[in-house]
Design a protein around this motif. Structure first.
Motif, PDB file in Angstrom:
ATOM      1  N   GLY A 155     -83.749 -31.556 -37.475  1.00  0.00           N
ATOM      2  CA  GLY A 155     -82.915 -30.621 -36.723  1.00  0.00           C
ATOM      3  C   GLY A 155     -83.103 -29.224 -37.276  1.00  0.00           C
ATOM      4  O   GLY A 155     -84.203 -28.855 -37.685  1.00  0.00           O
ATOM      5  N   TYR A 156     -82.037 -28.431 -37.290  1.00  0.00           N
ATOM      6  CA  TYR A 156     -82.064 -27.085 -37.880  1.00  0.00           C
ATOM      7  C   TYR A 156     -80.655 -26.798 -38.362  1.00  0.00           C
ATOM      8  O   TYR A 156     -79.690 -27.107 -37.656  1.00  0.00           O
ATOM      9  N   MET A 157     -80.542 -26.198 -39.544  1.00  0.00           N
ATOM     10  CA  MET A 157     -79.205 -26.032 -40.117  1.00  0.00           C
ATOM     11  C   MET A 157     -78.329 -25.092 -39.295  1.00  0.00           C
ATOM     12  O   MET A 157     -77.112 -25.249 -39.251  1.00  0.00           O
ATOM     13  N   THR A 158     -78.916 -24.121 -38.650  1.00  0.00           N
ATOM     14  CA  THR A 158     -78.197 -23.360 -37.623  1.00  0.00           C
ATOM     15  C   THR A 158     -79.112 -23.259 -36.410  1.00  0.00           C
ATOM     16  O   THR A 158     -80.332 -23.161 -36.546  1.00  0.00           O
ATOM     17  N   HIS A 159     -78.515 -23.306 -35.218  1.00  0.00           N
ATOM     18  CA  HIS A 159     -79.337 -23.342 -34.014  1.00  0.00           C
ATOM     19  C   HIS A 159     -78.632 -22.637 -32.861  1.00  0.00           C
ATOM     20  O   HIS A 159     -78.637 -23.120 -31.720  1.00  0.00           O
ATOM     21  N   GLY A 160     -78.075 -21.477 -33.145  1.00  0.00           N
ATOM     22  CA  GLY A 160     -77.379 -20.721 -32.105  1.00  0.00           C
ATOM     23  C   GLY A 160     -78.330 -19.890 -31.270  1.00  0.00           C
ATOM     24  O   GLY A 160     -78.172 -18.663 -31.149  1.00  0.00           O
ATOM     25  N   VAL A 161     -79.301 -20.539 -30.658  1.00  0.00           N
ATOM     26  CA  VAL A 161     -80.346 -19.851 -29.900  1.00  0.00           C
ATOM     27  C   VAL A 161     -79.788 -18.936 -28.805  1.00  0.00           C
ATOM     28  O   VAL A 161     -80.286 -17.823 -28.611  1.00  0.00           O
ATOM     29  N   PRO A 162     -78.725 -19.337 -28.069  1.00  0.00           N
ATOM     30  CA  PRO A 162     -78.225 -18.450 -27.011  1.00  0.00           C
ATOM     31  C   PRO A 162     -77.702 -17.107 -27.527  1.00  0.00           C
ATOM     32  O   PRO A 162     -77.573 -16.163 -26.745  1.00  0.00           O
ATOM     33  N   PHE A 163     -77.422 -17.023 -28.820  1.00  0.00           N
ATOM     34  CA  PHE A 163     -76.820 -15.814 -29.362  1.00  0.00           C
ATOM     35  C   PHE A 163     -77.825 -14.935 -30.115  1.00  0.00           C
ATOM     36  O   PHE A 163     -77.439 -13.925 -30.711  1.00  0.00           O
ATOM     37  N   LEU A 164     -79.078 -15.307 -30.098  1.00  0.00           N
ATOM     38  CA  LEU A 164     -80.087 -14.517 -30.804  1.00  0.00           C
ATOM     39  C   LEU A 164     -80.463 -13.279 -29.992  1.00  0.00           C
ATOM     40  O   LEU A 164     -80.502 -13.298 -28.772  1.00  0.00           O
ATOM     41  N   THR A 165     -80.761 -12.224 -30.727  1.00  0.00           N
ATOM     42  CA  THR A 165     -81.159 -10.969 -30.099  1.00  0.00           C
ATOM     43  C   THR A 165     -82.607 -10.656 -30.464  1.00  0.00           C
ATOM     44  O   THR A 165     -83.238 -11.370 -31.255  1.00  0.00           O
ATOM     45  N   ARG A 166     -83.108  -9.585 -29.912  1.00  0.00           N
ATOM     46  CA  ARG A 166     -84.482  -9.159 -30.214  1.00  0.00           C
ATOM     47  C   ARG A 166     -84.664  -8.928 -31.715  1.00  0.00           C
ATOM     48  O   ARG A 166     -85.715  -9.214 -32.278  1.00  0.00           O
ATOM     49  N   GLU A 167     -83.628  -8.408 -32.373  1.00  0.00           N
ATOM     50  CA  GLU A 167     -83.711  -8.175 -33.823  1.00  0.00           C
ATOM     51  C   GLU A 167     -84.015  -9.457 -34.579  1.00  0.00           C
ATOM     52  O   GLU A 167     -84.789  -9.459 -35.531  1.00  0.00           O
ATOM     53  N   THR A 213     -74.233 -26.469 -29.306  1.00  0.00           N
ATOM     54  CA  THR A 213     -74.338 -27.916 -29.117  1.00  0.00           C
ATOM     55  C   THR A 213     -74.780 -28.467 -30.470  1.00  0.00           C
ATOM     56  O   THR A 213     -75.438 -27.774 -31.249  1.00  0.00           O
ATOM     57  N   VAL A 214     -74.421 -29.705 -30.782  1.00  0.00           N
ATOM     58  CA  VAL A 214     -74.497 -30.137 -32.187  1.00  0.00           C
ATOM     59  C   VAL A 214     -75.685 -31.039 -32.506  1.00  0.00           C
ATOM     60  O   VAL A 214     -75.800 -31.533 -33.626  1.00  0.00           O
ATOM     61  N   GLU A 215     -76.604 -31.230 -31.560  1.00  0.00           N
ATOM     62  CA  GLU A 215     -77.682 -32.187 -31.791  1.00  0.00           C
ATOM     63  C   GLU A 215     -78.645 -31.762 -32.906  1.00  0.00           C
ATOM     64  O   GLU A 215     -79.359 -32.596 -33.469  1.00  0.00           O
ATOM     65  N   HIS A 216     -78.666 -30.480 -33.258  1.00  0.00           N
ATOM     66  CA  HIS A 216     -79.531 -30.049 -34.363  1.00  0.00           C
ATOM     67  C   HIS A 216     -78.853 -30.217 -35.718  1.00  0.00           C
ATOM     68  O   HIS A 216     -79.515 -30.100 -36.747  1.00  0.00           O
ATOM     69  N   TYR A 217     -77.576 -30.493 -35.709  1.00  0.00           N
ATOM     70  CA  TYR A 217     -76.823 -30.673 -36.958  1.00  0.00           C
ATOM     71  C   TYR A 217     -76.651 -32.146 -37.323  1.00  0.00           C
ATOM     72  O   TYR A 217     -76.810 -32.540 -38.483  1.00  0.00           O
ATOM     73  N   THR A 218     -76.351 -32.974 -36.353  1.00  0.00           N
ATOM     74  CA  THR A 218     -75.938 -34.345 -36.656  1.00  0.00           C
ATOM     75  C   THR A 218     -77.039 -35.290 -37.147  1.00  0.00           C
ATOM     76  O   THR A 218     -76.699 -36.295 -37.783  1.00  0.00           O
ATOM     77  N   PRO A 219     -78.331 -35.051 -36.920  1.00  0.00           N
ATOM     78  CA  PRO A 219     -79.318 -35.994 -37.471  1.00  0.00           C
ATOM     79  C   PRO A 219     -79.231 -36.173 -38.978  1.00  0.00           C
ATOM     80  O   PRO A 219     -79.599 -37.223 -39.503  1.00  0.00           O
ATOM     81  N   MET A 220     -78.711 -35.168 -39.677  1.00  0.00           N
ATOM     82  CA  MET A 220     -78.674 -35.281 -41.135  1.00  0.00           C
ATOM     83  C   MET A 220     -77.737 -36.388 -41.609  1.00  0.00           C
ATOM     84  O   MET A 220     -77.884 -36.892 -42.727  1.00  0.00           O
ATOM     85  N   PHE A 221     -76.801 -36.829 -40.771  1.00  0.00           N
ATOM     86  CA  PHE A 221     -75.901 -37.893 -41.214  1.00  0.00           C
ATOM     87  C   PHE A 221     -76.616 -39.236 -41.318  1.00  0.00           C
ATOM     88  O   PHE A 221     -76.230 -40.087 -42.118  1.00  0.00           O
ATOM     89  N   VAL A 222     -77.660 -39.435 -40.535  1.00  0.00           N
ATOM     90  CA  VAL A 222     -78.484 -40.633 -40.712  1.00  0.00           C
ATOM     91  C   VAL A 222     -79.161 -40.574 -42.079  1.00  0.00           C
ATOM     92  O   VAL A 222     -79.190 -41.557 -42.821  1.00  0.00           O
ATOM     93  N   THR A 223     -79.696 -39.408 -42.409  1.00  0.00           N
ATOM     94  CA  THR A 223     -80.353 -39.228 -43.704  1.00  0.00           C
ATOM     95  C   THR A 223     -79.372 -39.430 -44.855  1.00  0.00           C
ATOM     96  O   THR A 223     -79.684 -40.119 -45.833  1.00  0.00           O
ATOM     97  N   LEU A 224     -78.203 -38.831 -44.749  1.00  0.00           N
ATOM     98  CA  LEU A 224     -77.206 -38.960 -45.811  1.00  0.00           C
ATOM     99  C   LEU A 224     -76.768 -40.413 -45.970  1.00  0.00           C
ATOM    100  O   LEU A 224     -76.564 -40.899 -47.080  1.00  0.00           O
ATOM    101  N   GLY A 225     -76.635 -41.123 -44.870  1.00  0.00           N
ATOM    102  CA  GLY A 225     -76.250 -42.523 -44.942  1.00  0.00           C
ATOM    103  C   GLY A 225     -77.308 -43.382 -45.605  1.00  0.00           C
ATOM    104  O   GLY A 225     -76.990 -44.384 -46.259  1.00  0.00           O
ATOM    105  N   ALA A 226     -78.565 -42.997 -45.446  1.00  0.00           N
ATOM    106  CA  ALA A 226     -79.662 -43.777 -46.011  1.00  0.00           C
ATOM    107  C   ALA A 226     -79.868 -43.524 -47.499  1.00  0.00           C
ATOM    108  O   ALA A 226     -80.687 -44.202 -48.132  1.00  0.00           O
TER     109      ALA A 226
END
Length: 237
Positions: A139-151, A197-210
């Protein structure tokens, strides 16, 4: 890319790879096609045509699929998708980490975003890990793509919401505070910007569980920002 490759070189070469990607949300829990040369899913747009011609032909992953399915309880039914290939959340990092494509790869869907359930799925995979299988939450630790600007895109300027969320997650990971990480909707700063949306955050819980020791702090392997988004990555004991 160089960081991902360096990370793979510091790990023992896996016998196989099981990867959970942000880009495949499907219930019940579903496994990708297992035959040799599993096709790729080009689930992106706006890029040069060469990216849509890339291949990543990996060996047969049937044995791993059977092993994973047998690890799940009756309450977590497993569906085998006979034609679904590897999406870009899987094949892009793995093509960089293991460019020879000589390791079997199986993708597993995200059947839920509930941290407790994903942790339990991860716990069921501990025996598979002990057999040399690399379990990856992509995933990605932050993924607020709709809020990104040209900067952000041009100069990698880090927005406050991305930095604040990353610092919060880094602190919780360092303290092995899974409860805090799981309660991200209430406790994480700027969560609606960092993860609309949280799909880039939640995959890490599988890793943490393992993890062999769920209470041990993780080891951060990659940090920093790309397009203002946190690329923080870690491995568990």
């Amino acid at each position: 890319m160089s960081e991902l490759f360096g990370w793979s070189q510091a790990l023992p070469k896996p016998t196989a790879i099981l990867i959970v990607s942000a880009h495949w949300e499907s219930a019940p829990l579903t496994l990708s096609a297992t035959g040799p040369g599993t096709p790729l899913v080009y689930d992106f747009g706006g890029f040069a045509q060469r990216y849509f011609r890339m291949t990543y032909r990996t060996p047969d992953a049937g044995a791993l699929a059977a092993r994973v399915a047998a690890s799940m309880p009756d309450s977590e039914p497993v569906h085998q998708h006979t034609s679904r290939g590897l999406d870009h959340g899987a094949w892009v990092p793995l093509k960089t980490m293991y460019p020879y494509g000589d390791v079997p790869v199986l993708q597993m869907s995200l059947p839920t975003h509930d941290p407790a359930r994903l942790m339990d799925i991860g716990r069921r995979l501990r025996d598979v890990r002990e057999e040399g299988v690399l379990v990856v939450g992509s995933g990605y630790m932050t993924h607020g793509v709709p809020f990104l600007t040209r900067e952000q895109f041009v100069h990698n300027v880090v927005p406050t919401w991305s930095a604040d969320f990353d610092a919060w997650a880094a602190d919780a990971l360092e303290r092995a505070d899974v409860d805090t990480l799981a309660d991200y909707r209430s406790l994480a700063p700027a969560v609606h910007f960092a993860h609309p949306t949280v799909e880039h955050y939640t995959p890490m819980f599988v890793t943490l569980g393992a993890a062999t020791d769920a209470e041990a702090p993780v080891r951060t392997t990659i940090e920093g920002y790309r397009f203002g988004l946190s690329k923080r990555s870690f491995q568990v004991a």
